[in-house]
Design a protein around this motif. Structure first.
Motif, mmCIF file in Angstrom:
data_model
loop_
_atom_site.group_PDB
_atom_site.id
_atom_site.type_symbol
_atom_site.label_atom_id
_atom_site.label_comp_id
_atom_site.label_asym_id
_atom_site.label_seq_id
_atom_site.Cartn_x
_atom_site.Cartn_y
_atom_site.Cartn_z
ATOM 1 N N TYR A 65 -40.502 -11.492 -0.925
ATOM 2 C CA TYR A 65 -39.858 -12.804 -1.032
ATOM 3 C C TYR A 65 -38.572 -12.923 -0.219
ATOM 4 O O TYR A 65 -37.891 -13.938 -0.292
ATOM 5 C CB TYR A 65 -39.619 -13.143 -2.507
ATOM 6 N N GLY A 66 -38.252 -11.883 0.553
ATOM 7 C CA GLY A 66 -37.228 -12.016 1.576
ATOM 8 C C GLY A 66 -35.793 -12.129 1.120
ATOM 9 O O GLY A 66 -34.961 -12.639 1.872
ATOM 10 N N GLN A 67 -35.466 -11.652 -0.088
ATOM 11 C CA GLN A 67 -34.061 -11.672 -0.487
ATOM 12 C C GLN A 67 -33.341 -10.520 0.211
ATOM 13 O O GLN A 67 -33.268 -9.400 -0.290
ATOM 14 C CB GLN A 67 -33.925 -11.548 -2.004
ATOM 15 N N ALA A 68 -32.841 -10.813 1.401
ATOM 16 C CA ALA A 68 -32.135 -9.815 2.210
ATOM 17 C C ALA A 68 -31.055 -10.523 3.012
ATOM 18 O O ALA A 68 -31.340 -11.514 3.698
ATOM 19 C CB ALA A 68 -33.093 -9.090 3.150
ATOM 20 N N MET A 104 -28.603 -14.302 -4.983
ATOM 21 C CA MET A 104 -28.336 -12.877 -5.121
ATOM 22 C C MET A 104 -26.933 -12.712 -5.720
ATOM 23 O O MET A 104 -26.110 -13.618 -5.624
ATOM 24 C CB MET A 104 -28.443 -12.190 -3.747
ATOM 25 N N PRO A 105 -26.631 -11.583 -6.338
ATOM 26 C CA PRO A 105 -25.322 -11.411 -6.958
ATOM 27 C C PRO A 105 -24.223 -11.263 -5.910
ATOM 28 O O PRO A 105 -24.419 -10.622 -4.871
ATOM 29 C CB PRO A 105 -25.483 -10.125 -7.773
ATOM 30 N N THR A 106 -23.075 -11.871 -6.170
ATOM 31 C CA THR A 106 -21.952 -11.715 -5.249
ATOM 32 C C THR A 106 -21.312 -10.342 -5.437
ATOM 33 O O THR A 106 -21.377 -9.741 -6.508
ATOM 34 C CB THR A 106 -20.904 -12.810 -5.466
ATOM 35 N N GLY A 132 -14.253 -0.083 25.806
ATOM 36 C CA GLY A 132 -15.205 -1.124 25.430
ATOM 37 C C GLY A 132 -16.207 -0.735 24.365
ATOM 38 O O GLY A 132 -16.869 -1.602 23.783
ATOM 39 N N ALA A 133 -16.368 0.559 24.091
ATOM 40 C CA ALA A 133 -17.310 0.997 23.050
ATOM 41 C C ALA A 133 -16.664 0.831 21.680
ATOM 42 O O ALA A 133 -15.441 0.916 21.535
ATOM 43 C CB ALA A 133 -17.713 2.446 23.282
ATOM 44 N N THR A 134 -17.487 0.598 20.659
ATOM 45 C CA THR A 134 -16.986 0.352 19.310
ATOM 46 C C THR A 134 -17.929 0.978 18.286
ATOM 47 O O THR A 134 -18.999 1.471 18.630
ATOM 48 C CB THR A 134 -16.900 -1.171 19.032
ATOM 49 N N LEU A 135 -17.513 0.919 17.031
ATOM 50 C CA LEU A 135 -18.380 1.348 15.934
ATOM 51 C C LEU A 135 -18.862 0.102 15.210
ATOM 52 O O LEU A 135 -18.068 -0.609 14.581
ATOM 53 C CB LEU A 135 -17.625 2.267 14.973
ATOM 54 N N TYR A 136 -20.159 -0.179 15.322
ATOM 55 C CA TYR A 136 -20.731 -1.360 14.680
ATOM 56 C C TYR A 136 -20.960 -1.075 13.201
ATOM 57 O O TYR A 136 -21.433 0.004 12.827
ATOM 58 C CB TYR A 136 -22.050 -1.745 15.354
ATOM 59 N N ILE A 137 -20.645 -2.060 12.362
ATOM 60 C CA ILE A 137 -20.720 -1.913 10.908
ATOM 61 C C ILE A 137 -21.729 -2.917 10.366
ATOM 62 O O ILE A 137 -21.620 -4.120 10.635
ATOM 63 C CB ILE A 137 -19.337 -2.159 10.269
ATOM 64 N N ARG A 138 -22.707 -2.444 9.604
ATOM 65 C CA ARG A 138 -23.755 -3.316 9.081
ATOM 66 C C ARG A 138 -23.814 -3.240 7.550
ATOM 67 O O ARG A 138 -24.502 -2.399 6.983
ATOM 68 C CB ARG A 138 -25.095 -2.915 9.696
ATOM 69 N N PRO A 139 -23.081 -4.126 6.840
ATOM 70 C CA PRO A 139 -23.271 -4.254 5.393
ATOM 71 C C PRO A 139 -24.562 -5.030 5.111
ATOM 72 O O PRO A 139 -24.843 -6.032 5.776
ATOM 73 C CB PRO A 139 -22.046 -5.063 4.934
ATOM 74 N N THR A 140 -25.319 -4.590 4.132
ATOM 75 C CA THR A 140 -26.629 -5.182 3.841
ATOM 76 C C THR A 140 -26.870 -5.204 2.334
ATOM 77 O O THR A 140 -26.446 -4.288 1.621
ATOM 78 C CB THR A 140 -27.750 -4.358 4.509
ATOM 79 N N MET A 141 -27.564 -6.252 1.854
ATOM 80 C CA MET A 141 -27.986 -6.303 0.456
ATOM 81 C C MET A 141 -29.456 -6.703 0.397
ATOM 82 O O MET A 141 -29.870 -7.643 1.083
ATOM 83 C CB MET A 141 -27.157 -7.313 -0.354
ATOM 84 N N VAL A 142 -30.235 -5.981 -0.405
ATOM 85 C CA VAL A 142 -31.660 -6.276 -0.551
ATOM 86 C C VAL A 142 -32.060 -6.246 -2.025
ATOM 87 O O VAL A 142 -31.455 -5.550 -2.838
ATOM 88 C CB VAL A 142 -32.536 -5.276 0.232
ATOM 89 N N ALA A 195 -26.742 -19.258 6.067
ATOM 90 C CA ALA A 195 -26.683 -17.937 5.446
ATOM 91 C C ALA A 195 -27.129 -16.884 6.460
ATOM 92 O O ALA A 195 -28.008 -17.130 7.286
ATOM 93 C CB ALA A 195 -27.592 -17.883 4.219
ATOM 94 N N LYS A 196 -26.508 -15.713 6.381
ATOM 95 C CA LYS A 196 -26.899 -14.632 7.282
ATOM 96 C C LYS A 196 -27.988 -13.826 6.583
ATOM 97 O O LYS A 196 -27.757 -12.728 6.072
ATOM 98 C CB LYS A 196 -25.684 -13.771 7.635
ATOM 99 N N THR A 197 -29.170 -14.414 6.558
ATOM 100 C CA THR A 197 -30.303 -13.827 5.860
ATOM 101 C C THR A 197 -31.366 -13.379 6.862
ATOM 102 O O THR A 197 -31.506 -13.979 7.943
ATOM 103 C CB THR A 197 -30.894 -14.816 4.835
ATOM 104 N N ALA A 198 -32.095 -12.342 6.516
ATOM 105 C CA ALA A 198 -33.008 -11.698 7.468
ATOM 106 C C ALA A 198 -34.045 -12.656 8.032
ATOM 107 O O ALA A 198 -34.399 -12.575 9.217
ATOM 108 C CB ALA A 198 -33.688 -10.509 6.787
ATOM 109 N N GLY A 199 -34.554 -13.559 7.209
ATOM 110 C CA GLY A 199 -35.613 -14.458 7.656
ATOM 111 C C GLY A 199 -35.221 -15.337 8.823
ATOM 112 O O GLY A 199 -36.066 -15.696 9.661
ATOM 113 N N ASN A 200 -33.935 -15.702 8.921
ATOM 114 C CA ASN A 200 -33.491 -16.508 10.055
ATOM 115 C C ASN A 200 -33.723 -15.781 11.367
ATOM 116 O O ASN A 200 -34.076 -16.393 12.388
ATOM 117 C CB ASN A 200 -31.998 -16.828 9.924
ATOM 118 N N TYR A 201 -33.516 -14.482 11.352
ATOM 119 C CA TYR A 201 -33.646 -13.703 12.579
ATOM 120 C C TYR A 201 -35.113 -13.459 12.917
ATOM 121 O O TYR A 201 -35.491 -13.452 14.087
ATOM 122 C CB TYR A 201 -32.847 -12.405 12.435
ATOM 123 N N ALA A 202 -35.934 -13.292 11.894
ATOM 124 C CA ALA A 202 -37.372 -13.177 12.135
ATOM 125 C C ALA A 202 -37.908 -14.452 12.788
ATOM 126 O O ALA A 202 -38.739 -14.401 13.704
ATOM 127 C CB ALA A 202 -38.105 -12.893 10.824
#
Length: 355
Positions: A65-68, A104-106, A132-142, A195-202
C-alpha cells in the motif's frame, strides 16, 4: 530517549572509497540509525547499528500500500575540517508533514535530530574531503506491519543511512537540457504531490527514461489538469528570470516544498530582487524567450543546489535559453549557498548546524 549504541569494531569497518569516483548512492557507510514505532508503545528503541539488511514480512504493508516517505540532505566538510548540516530541522519538519499526509506517525524531532548527529559522529570519517563531494543523508520511514487491507499500518520503522557522493558538477557548473512533457504528469492538486513519498518518484520514472533516451537530462512537469502550467523539473523546483523579476510556481498542493527553494527565496529577498510566486504557463515562458525577456531558468534542490537550464524542448521544438550559458543569478545563488554550506561565508539565517 536514550540512543543505544551497537558499533562495528574498528578493524571490521569498510575501507574508505576513492573520493574521485564516488558517483551517487552506490556506497554506504558502516552504520545507520534506526527507531521503531508501534501503536501501543509509540516511537521507541532508537539506536545506532551496523549498516545491514532488514527483515520484512512478505505482507509488510509498505510493499502493498506504499506507505513510504523519505528525505534527502547532506553533510559538508569545510576547509576548517568541520562538518556542517544545512537546515536539518527543516528536512525533519517536512518529513513530518509528509507523514501526516500519508497517515503515518510523526517523528519526535529532537530524537530524530539527535540520532542523526550521533550517526554522523560515529561515521564522521566518511564525510568526503574532496572538493564538491559530500555525505548524502537519507532518512526514511516505512510501514512494517504484516497484513492485507487498505488502512494505515500500526507498525513503522524509521531509519537513516549515509552515502558519500561525488561532486554534482565534476566538469563544471554547466546548464542542462530539459524535456517538457505533456504526456505524463507527476501529481495533481489534492493528491500527494506535496509529500516526499516513494510513489511520486515511481510515477516519474517512465517520463525520465524516455527523456534520457532522447538526450535530455531532466523532465519538466506540467500541471495534471490543463497540462499548461509549469510545476517542477525532475526532482527540483524551478525558477524563471523574466526581465527584472524572478518567477516560480506557487506551492499549490502538487509541488514539493523544497528546502533549497525556500532558501533561494530568502536570499532573493535579502538581495532586494522582485520575486513572484504565481502560476506560469509553458506558453508564457516560450513567448518571453522569443521576446528576449527570458534571461535565465534554473532548478533548485539538495543534490545540485542550483541547476542552470540551457534549453527547453517542447512539442518538437528547442528553446535555447541565455545562449545555452549559465546565467549570472544562477551562478550567484550557487556560490552563495555552497559558501554557507561549507562554512566559507557567514550564515545570517542560522541555517547551518555544525557538529
Amino acid at each position: 530517549m536514550d540512543i543505544r549504541m551497537e558499533t562495528v569494531p574498528p578493524a571490521q569497518r569498510k575501507a574508505k572509497p576513492d573520493e574521485k569516483s564516488l558517483g551517487f548512492g552506490r556506497i554506504f557507510t558502516d552504520h545507520m540509525f534506526v527507531m521503531a514505532y508501534t501503536a501501543d508503545r509509540g516511537w521507541h528503541d532508537p539506536h545506532i547499528r551496523p549498516y545491514g539488511h532488514f527483515s520484512l514480512d512478505p505482507a509488510a504493508m509498505v510493499l502493498h500500500y506504499g506507505q513510504a516517505i523519505f528525505e534527502g540532505l547532506k553533510a559538508y566538510r569545510g576547509e576548517d575540517n568541520g562538518i556542517r548540516l544545512f537546515r536539518p530541522q527543516a528536512n525533519l519538519e517536512r518529513m513530518n508533514r509528509s507523514a501526516t499526509r500519508m497517515c503515518m506517525p510523526t517523528l519526535p524531532l529532537d530524537t530524530a535530530l539527535a540520532g542523526l548527529q550521533v550517526l554522523l559522529k560515529v561515521d564522521s570519517d566518511w564525510v568526503p574531503r574532496a572538493q564538491g563531494a559530500t555525505l548524502y543523508i537519507r532518512p526514511t520511514m516505512v510501514a512494517t506491519e504484516a497484513g492485507l487491507g487498505v488502512r494505515p499500518a500500526k507498525e513503522y520503522l524509521f531509519f537513516i543511512i549515509l552515502s558519500p557522493v561525488g561532486a554534482y558538477y565534476p566538469e563544471g557548473f554547466n546548464p542542462v537540457k530539459i524535456f517538457v512533457t505533456d504526456t505524463y504528469v507527476r501529481a495533481v492538486a489534492g493528491g500527494v504531490g506535496e509529500a516526499k513519498t516513494a510513489g511520486n518518484y515511481a510515477a516519474s520514472i517512465m517520463a525520465a527514461v524516455e527523456a534520457q533516451k532522447q538526450g535530455f537530462t531532466q523532465v519538466l512537469w506540467l500541471d495534471a489538469r490543463e497540462r499548461r502550467y509549469v510545476e517542477e523539473v525532475g526532482t527540483m523546483n524551478i525558477f524563471f528570470v523574466l526581465g527584472d523579476r524572478v518567477v516560480t510556481p506557487p506551492l499549490s498542493g502538487s509541488i514539493l516544498p523544497g528546502i533549497t527553494r525556500e532558501s533561494v527565496l530568502q536570499l532573493l529577498g535579502d538581495w532586494g530582487l522582485a520575486v513572484e510566486e504565481r502560476p506560469i504557463t509553458i506558453d508564457e515562458v516560450l513567448a518571453a524567450n522569443q521576446r528576449g525577456e527570458l534571461r535565465e531558468v534554473f532548478g533548485t534542490g539538495t543534490a545540485a543546489v542550483i541547476s542552470p537550464v540551457g534549453s527547453l524542448h517542447y512539442k518538437g521544438q528547442d528553446c535555447l535559453i541565455n545562449g545555452g550559458k549559465t546565467g549570472e543569478l544562477a551562478q550567484r545563488l550557487f556560490n552563495e549557498l555552497t559558501a554557507i554550506q561549507y562554512g566559507r561565508k557567514a550564515d545570517p539565517h542560522q541555517w547551518v548546524l555544525r557538529l
